[in-house]
Design an enzyme around this catalytic site. Structure first.
Site, mmCIF file in Angstrom:
data_model
loop_
_atom_site.group_PDB
_atom_site.id
_atom_site.type_symbol
_atom_site.label_atom_id
_atom_site.label_comp_id
_atom_site.label_asym_id
_atom_site.label_seq_id
_atom_site.Cartn_x
_atom_site.Cartn_y
_atom_site.Cartn_z
ATOM 1 N N CYS A 11 -13.125 10.081 6.939
ATOM 2 C CA CYS A 11 -12.491 9.467 5.764
ATOM 3 C C CYS A 11 -12.069 8.035 6.072
ATOM 4 O O CYS A 11 -12.216 7.557 7.188
ATOM 5 C CB CYS A 11 -11.306 10.310 5.296
ATOM 6 S SG CYS A 11 -10.087 10.533 6.585
ATOM 7 N N ARG A 15 -1.862 16.662 -4.882
ATOM 8 C CA ARG A 15 -0.836 15.625 -4.840
ATOM 9 C C ARG A 15 -0.336 15.345 -6.242
ATOM 10 O O ARG A 15 -1.072 15.430 -7.209
ATOM 11 C CB ARG A 15 -1.403 14.327 -4.274
ATOM 12 C CG ARG A 15 -1.526 14.327 -2.791
ATOM 13 C CD ARG A 15 -2.166 13.070 -2.313
ATOM 14 N NE ARG A 15 -3.535 12.966 -2.767
ATOM 15 C CZ ARG A 15 -4.352 11.974 -2.425
ATOM 16 N NH1 ARG A 15 -3.927 11.016 -1.662
ATOM 17 N NH2 ARG A 15 -5.593 11.957 -2.859
ATOM 18 N N ARG A 45 0.858 -1.186 0.000
ATOM 19 C CA ARG A 45 0.000 0.000 0.000
ATOM 20 C C ARG A 45 0.893 1.235 0.000
ATOM 21 O O ARG A 45 1.841 1.323 0.786
ATOM 22 C CB ARG A 45 -0.926 0.043 1.215
ATOM 23 C CG ARG A 45 -1.652 1.402 1.312
ATOM 24 C CD ARG A 45 -2.940 1.384 2.083
ATOM 25 N NE ARG A 45 -3.509 2.730 2.194
ATOM 26 C CZ ARG A 45 -4.219 3.341 1.232
ATOM 27 N NH1 ARG A 45 -4.447 2.745 0.084
ATOM 28 N NH2 ARG A 45 -4.675 4.572 1.411
ATOM 29 N N GLU A 55 -0.323 10.578 3.911
ATOM 30 C CA GLU A 55 -0.634 10.928 5.297
ATOM 31 C C GLU A 55 -1.993 11.588 5.478
ATOM 32 O O GLU A 55 -2.404 12.432 4.691
ATOM 33 C CB GLU A 55 0.436 11.901 5.801
ATOM 34 C CG GLU A 55 0.171 12.435 7.192
ATOM 35 C CD GLU A 55 1.311 13.303 7.705
ATOM 36 O OE1 GLU A 55 1.966 13.978 6.899
ATOM 37 O OE2 GLU A 55 1.529 13.291 8.918
ATOM 38 N N CYS A 56 -2.702 11.170 6.535
ATOM 39 C CA CYS A 56 -3.929 11.834 6.955
ATOM 40 C C CYS A 56 -3.917 11.768 8.468
ATOM 41 O O CYS A 56 -4.402 10.809 9.056
ATOM 42 C CB CYS A 56 -5.142 11.116 6.385
ATOM 43 S SG CYS A 56 -6.694 11.752 7.046
ATOM 44 N N ASP A 60 -7.104 18.246 -5.908
ATOM 45 C CA ASP A 60 -6.072 17.419 -5.312
ATOM 46 C C ASP A 60 -4.716 17.978 -5.744
ATOM 47 O O ASP A 60 -4.455 18.084 -6.940
ATOM 48 C CB ASP A 60 -6.250 15.976 -5.838
ATOM 49 C CG ASP A 60 -5.477 14.958 -5.032
ATOM 50 O OD1 ASP A 60 -4.400 15.308 -4.526
ATOM 51 O OD2 ASP A 60 -5.948 13.812 -4.923
ATOM 52 N N GLU A 65 -0.098 15.494 3.598
ATOM 53 C CA GLU A 65 -1.329 15.735 4.367
ATOM 54 C C GLU A 65 -2.383 16.484 3.544
ATOM 55 O O GLU A 65 -2.079 17.440 2.843
ATOM 56 C CB GLU A 65 -0.970 16.547 5.619
ATOM 57 C CG GLU A 65 -2.126 16.945 6.498
ATOM 58 C CD GLU A 65 -2.893 15.750 7.037
ATOM 59 O OE1 GLU A 65 -4.060 15.601 6.651
ATOM 60 O OE2 GLU A 65 -2.319 14.970 7.828
ATOM 61 N N SER A 78 -4.978 -0.012 -3.122
ATOM 62 C CA SER A 78 -5.222 1.398 -3.442
ATOM 63 C C SER A 78 -6.345 1.465 -4.456
ATOM 64 O O SER A 78 -6.445 0.627 -5.346
ATOM 65 C CB SER A 78 -3.962 2.039 -4.034
ATOM 66 O OG SER A 78 -4.275 3.310 -4.558
#
Ligand code: ZN
Length: 422
Positions: free
Chosen positions: A259, A332, A243, A247-248, A330, A290, A354
């Site tokens: 979430c 990311r 996986r 980060e969260c 997003d 994050e 994922s």
């Protein structure tokens, strides 16, 4: 005030011509061996030897500066690396010698003492950017998995105390700017200019020192947790469960129920450990990105905006509210994420935990085969996180379950804000 502080009163801008050191140790990114590649020197204990922009420890470099400012930290400290060497040697792998395969990690960064001892002996402050150690993980959900018989105690992966044995690897970002630009399909000069401008001009060398090609950016590091033998990661015949987790903090650490991050993470850990128990190998990579790399303040603003909108928090408006607040759904980028996988020499992932197509596409695009994709089991999704999961599925995230239409998405509602709101 201590002596070290006084010396900083004279500020030398990196744009001054006397800061261009012709004798900087050259870096040949992607060279066949570490000697030819050359060490990355990013410490500021001796500015003359630097051949990289930025400095070590990512965002923590600011705390280091504060520590120096308050006189608690000797500015010219040189690390004593005795006994810090890796508990397991990783690699080298073919990817380490390919200037395009790895652009965000220094592949030789875990074995500084071995590869660059002659430089260190000459007094050049070369620092590791990767550290490998061993640990035992005690996780509530894993203890439950053991109690319910999903994970047997074998003494090898799962201890009788209910902990999991792992090898963990901390990896600091080391960016080779021409390679980073290429991944993003842009000119290196343009990338350097925007990085300089949008960080408030943090590193002038991005624009004044085109000869320096390596940047240690002030961002968080990544951590890889390996279950089983790390050497097996590079063997495509050994089953690999993996996986790649962004980060969260709210969910991962504090169990916030809006979430699916923590349940997805712990489910991945359980399956990674189980794979190692049946002779395979497991890998969890934890990236500090994050709130979709937008940060927690933006994330919490979005939560409020979602819950206060007309009609309440619904799956149909999930992505829209993020875009309203942050300017983007997003932030990311997954373009560098596979570098960690390639650093381990991974060629095949048998089970990828994922649902993100961005992650899947990046992994496959980097030349790694993915056999099975696994979404989070329904029963692990918290009630208030139904909004997120249904919105993601409808947006094309990977799932084996049915995807809802617009009407269905309208009906998936999150909890309203409680006491004292308005
Ligand atoms: Zn989350």
């Amino acid at each position: 005030m201590k002596e070290e502080i006084k010396r900083t009163n004279h500020v030398v801008l990196t744009s001054h011509s006397n800061q261009i050191y012709k004798e900087s140790i050259p870096v040949h990114w992607g060279a066949k061996n570490p000697k030819e590649r050359g060490p990355i020197v990013a410490t500021i204990s001796d500015k003359g030897n630097r051949n990289a922009i930025g400095t070590h420890s990512g965002s923590y470099t600011v705390y280091r500066a504060l520590s120096i400012a308050t006189g608690n930290f000797p500015q010219d400290h040189v690390a004593d690396l005795v006994n810090t060497h890796a508990t397991t040697v990783i690699g080298p792998h073919d990817s380490w010698k390919d200037p395009e395969k790895l652009v965000s990690i220094d592949p030789w960064g875990a074995q500084i003492n071995e590869h660059y001892k002659d430089y260190i002996d000459k007094g050049i402050d070369v620092r590791p950017t990767i550290a490998v150690t061993q640990a035992r993980l005690g996780i509530m959900e894993i203890k439950e998995a053991i109690e319910k018989g999903r994970l047997p105690v074998d003494g090898k992966i799962v201890t009788k105390e209910g902990d999991i044995k792992v090898t963990k690897v901390a990896i600091e970002p080391v960016w080779y700017l021409p390679g980073i630009a290429k991944r993003f399909n842009m000119e290196e000069g343009e990338l350097r200019k925007v990085l300089f401008q949008e960080t408030g001009g943090m590193f002038p060398e991005l624009v004044t020192r085109p000869d320096l090609k390596v940047l240690l950016p002030p961002i968080g590091s990544s951590t890889a947790y390996v279950f089983g033998n790390p050497d097996d990661l590079a063997n495509p015949d050994v089953e690999l469960t993996c996986r790649v987790h962004d980060e969260c903090n709210g969910s991962d650490v504090f169990g916030s129920d809006i979430c699916t991050c923590r349940p997805y993470l712990t489910h991945g850990i359980e399956d990674a450990a189980r794979t190692a128990q049946r002779g395979g190998v497991g890998l969890i990579v934890y990236f500090r990105k994050e709130g979709r790399a937008l940060g927690e303040v933006t994330k919490f603003l979005v939560y409020n905006a979602r819950k206060r909108q007309e009609g309440g928090d619904s799956a149909s408006n999930y992505f829209y509210r993020t875009e309203c607040v942050a300017g983007v759904e997003d932030a990311r980028f997954q373009e560098f994420m596979p570098d960690v996988l390639n650093w381990f020499g991974i060629k095949k992932i048998h089970n990828l935990h994922s649902m993100s197509n961005m992650k899947y596409d990046a992994i496959v695009g980097s030349g790694i085969e993915v056999v099975n994709r696994l979404s989070i089991p329904k029963e692990l999704v918290p009630a208030d996180a139904q909004v997120e999961i249904e919105a993601k599925k409808a947006a094309g995230y990977f799932t084996e379950e049915e995807v809802m239409d617009d009407k269905g998405l309208d009906k998936v509602q999150g909890r309203e804000l409680e006491d004292g709101e308005e």
